[in-house]
Write an enzyme that holds these catalytic residues in place. Structure first.
Site, PDB file in Angstrom:
ATOM      1  N   ARG A   4      44.679  49.585  53.665  1.00 45.42           N
ATOM      2  CA  ARG A   4      45.973  49.876  54.289  1.00 45.42           C
ATOM      3  C   ARG A   4      46.293  51.362  54.238  1.00 45.42           C
ATOM      4  NH1 ARG A   4      48.747  45.616  50.434  1.00 45.42           N
ATOM      5  NH2 ARG A   4      46.673  44.730  50.792  1.00 45.42           N
ATOM      6  N   LYS A  56      36.379  46.610  41.124  1.00 48.83           N
ATOM      7  CA  LYS A  56      36.198  45.178  41.351  1.00 48.83           C
ATOM      8  C   LYS A  56      35.238  44.584  40.321  1.00 48.83           C
ATOM      9  CE  LYS A  56      36.746  45.155  46.399  1.00 48.83           C
ATOM     10  NZ  LYS A  56      37.891  44.231  46.480  1.00 48.83           N
TER      11      LYS A  56
HETATM   12  N1  BES Z   1      38.062  44.856  51.143  1.00 45.20           N
HETATM   13  C1  BES Z   1      38.967  44.165  50.317  1.00 45.20           C
HETATM   14  C2  BES Z   1      39.337  42.780  50.853  1.00 45.20           C
HETATM   15  C3  BES Z   1      38.234  41.759  50.910  1.00 45.20           C
HETATM   16  C4  BES Z   1      38.022  40.902  49.839  1.00 45.20           C
HETATM   17  C5  BES Z   1      37.446  41.624  52.024  1.00 45.20           C
HETATM   18  C6  BES Z   1      37.011  39.951  49.902  1.00 45.20           C
HETATM   19  C7  BES Z   1      36.428  40.689  52.093  1.00 45.20           C
HETATM   20  C8  BES Z   1      36.211  39.846  51.030  1.00 45.20           C
HETATM   21  C9  BES Z   1      40.251  44.969  50.170  1.00 45.20           C
HETATM   22  O1  BES Z   1      40.104  46.339  50.171  1.00 45.20           O
HETATM   23  C10 BES Z   1      40.851  44.604  48.852  1.00 45.20           C
HETATM   24  O2  BES Z   1      40.251  44.894  47.849  1.00 45.20           O
HETATM   25  N2  BES Z   1      42.026  43.985  48.890  1.00 45.20           N
HETATM   26  C11 BES Z   1      42.727  43.617  47.710  1.00 45.20           C
HETATM   27  C12 BES Z   1      44.180  43.913  47.938  1.00 45.20           C
HETATM   28  C13 BES Z   1      45.024  43.838  46.704  1.00 45.20           C
HETATM   29  C14 BES Z   1      44.601  44.851  45.673  1.00 45.20           C
HETATM   30  C15 BES Z   1      46.469  44.075  47.110  1.00 45.20           C
HETATM   31  C16 BES Z   1      42.482  42.131  47.459  1.00 45.20           C
HETATM   32  O3  BES Z   1      42.354  41.368  48.418  1.00 45.20           O
HETATM   33  O4  BES Z   1      42.382  41.755  46.310  1.00 45.20           O
HETATM   34 MN    MN Z   2      39.653  47.140  48.238  1.00 48.53          MN
END
Ligand code: BES
Ligand code: MN
Ligand code: ZN
Length: 497
Positions: free
Chosen positions: A352, A278
């Protein structure tokens, strides 16, 4: 915190702060006349001068100077009378009690507002306590100097013996629920170097001991051996903080051998994104990626203390998601506990993967009557719904309806998104059965489509709490940080099950 209810005339009460609620666009409310008289018009003066208009969340202070025993009067705005509901009561009480605390009050008395038509005084009292206790919460574990100003006692003033009895019978329940919410908030606010999978297991152990719950803790070797390919893969980037899989059970009241209600909580104790790392900006928020797990633990705590009737089993896959030489990679193919094989497109769509194992395990081993998962799953959900509602998806209209209802009643609103089969196109894979991430479109829905593969025909609902688990600025009766979302909704649902 000591909370109680008594019958009493507000003008006769000795207290640090006498909290009186008043709606907007009104002259002196009828129930405040005695205090106004006894203080030679202090309340009407606040109203007439325009210093207090009764707007939702507004407050004004006046000092009766010995005319009545209360040290100060805190007038609290309820908003437009036609718009007053339980949620505005929560908000007003939260604001008023924080103001009282900041003024140094240790003991507060709240006069139950007289609200015309519809809402009973039981639910109103409940909302005032909820809003108050949620708003007064502070996370100070790592502050060298803890704030000295704390409210220690809240007393509600009822107008009749029936009202008093009604309210006293609900106070303990509300207190249990909000303490459980605040327990979850402590976990979510806890930093990733404290709240590790091992730490979550320890908290589950403590809870199991205190509430007499059944608990199984699976370690990394067992997770692998059981065939949890998702949780195993996500966890291998961490060489220090190893994964756990927790199964924690409240047996329910009465009949044994019933099908349980299953609750699954995403327990990523820190989500760096892994190899699909990230951006640095805001990454610290990813310590809250175990809010689903915290909600499951909090719900089991409350359910056990309230002695609810359904049998409830919580499932928590807990791990960090870290990049390292041993981490899983984009392109890897995984085999979850059961169900379709998965091609990893993004190691940041890890939630997931661990939920697939937990859902499949829960459905196969426990044959639940219904299964509900809570997960901070997608940033897309924050884009879709902001922070005012959790995303709700599922395969069973009846269960969905019940959850929406419980959401409205508890103040934890949810909004449904569809799972039409056409959305499945986005997660078709060339090498495996499905892939863990589609394109940018409908991200919350593709997350739901993915999970749907692992519940078979069990009635299932998924709550995406990415937008509601955590507050950057604070809103309604929540300060900055964790909200403990999900527990109030689930308890409402389970109470009416
Ligand atoms: N934990 C994150 C989602 C999240 C983002 C929660 C911001 C709280 C605040 C999750 O694991 C994630 O990174 N999701 C990705 C999914 C994508 C790669 C399909 C996302 O939301 O970008
Ligand atoms: Mn994630
Ligand atoms: Zn995550």
């Amino acid at each position: 915190m000591k909370i109680s209810c008594q019958i009493g005339k507000p003008e006769k009460i000795k207290t640090d702060a006498l909290v009186l609620f008043a709606p907007q666009e009104q002259k002196l409310p009828r129930d405040l006349i005695p205090v106004d008289r006894a203080t030679r018009g202090q309340i009407s003066k606040l109203l007439k001068s325009g210093d207090f208009s009764g707007k939702e969340g507004e407050s004004a202070v006046s000092y009766p100077d010995g005319r009545i025993p209360a040290q100060r009067i805190l007038l609290a705005g309820l908003g437009k009378i036609s718009e007053v509901n339980l949620e505005t009561c929560r908000y007003s009480a939260g604001k008023a009690l924080c103001r009282a605390r900041d003024l140094g009050a240790r003991e507060c008395h709240l006069l139950l507002p007289e609200i015309p038509a519809g809402v009973g005084s039981g639910p109103i009292a409940q909302a005032l306590i909820e809003g108050g206790l949620l708003a007064l919460y502070q996370y100070e574990e790592y502050k060298t100097e803890k704030s000295k100003k704390q409210i220690q006692k809240i007393t509600l003033l009822a107008r009749s013996e029936t009202e008093r009895r009604l309210i006293n019978s609900t106070i303990t329940k509300i207190q249990i629920i909000i303490e459980s919410v605040n327990f979850a908030r402590d976990l979510v606010n806890g930093p990733g170097n404290k709240v590790t999978p091992e730490f979550l297991a320890g908290e589950a152990r403590r809870l199991a001991r205190e509430e007499r719950l059944k608990l199984k803790i699976f370690g990394p070797a067992e997770i692998k051996k059981m065939g949890m390919g998702g949780l195993s893969a996500v966890s291998v980037g961490s060489t220090r903080n190893l994964p756990r899989f927790l199964v924690i059970e409240y047996p329910g009241k009465g009949r044994t051998g019933r099908k349980p209600v299953a609750l699954v909580g995403k327990g990523i104790t820190f989500d760096s994104g892994g190899i699909s790392i990230k951006p640095a900006n805001g990454m610290e928020e990813m310590k809250t990626d175990m809010a689903g797990a915290a909600a499951v633990l909090g719900t089991l705590r409350a359910a056990a203390r309230l002695k609810l009737s359904p049998r409830i089993v919580g499932f928590i896959p807990a791990t960090e998601n870290m990049p390292s030489g041993s981490a899983y990679r984009p392109g890897d193919v995984l085999r979850p506990y059961s169900g379709p094989t998965v091609e990893v497109i993004s190691t940041d769509a890890e939630g997931r993967l661990i939920l697939a194992d937990a859902l499949a395990y829960a459905c196969k081993k426990y044959r639940p009557e219904a299964i509900i998962d809570l997960a901070t799953l997608t940033g897309a959900c924050i884009i879709a719904l902001g922070r005012e509602a959790s995303g709700l998806l599922g395969n069973d209209p009846k269960l969905i309806k019940k959850i929406i209802q419980a959401g409205e009643e508890s103040g934890e609103r949810v909004w449904q998104l569809p799972l039409w089969k056409e959305y499945g196109e986005a997660i078709k894979s060339n090498v495996a059965d499905i892939k863990n991430s589609g394109n940018r479109e409908a991200g919350t829905i593709t997350g739901g489509m993915f999970l749907k593969h692992y519940v078979g025909d069990t009635p299932w609902a998924h709550l995406d709490i990415a937008g509601t688990a955590h507050e950057e600025k604070g809103r309604r009766y929540f300060g900055k940080g964790a909200t403990g979302v999900g527990i109030r909704l689930l308890i409402k649902l389970l109470q009416d099950w």
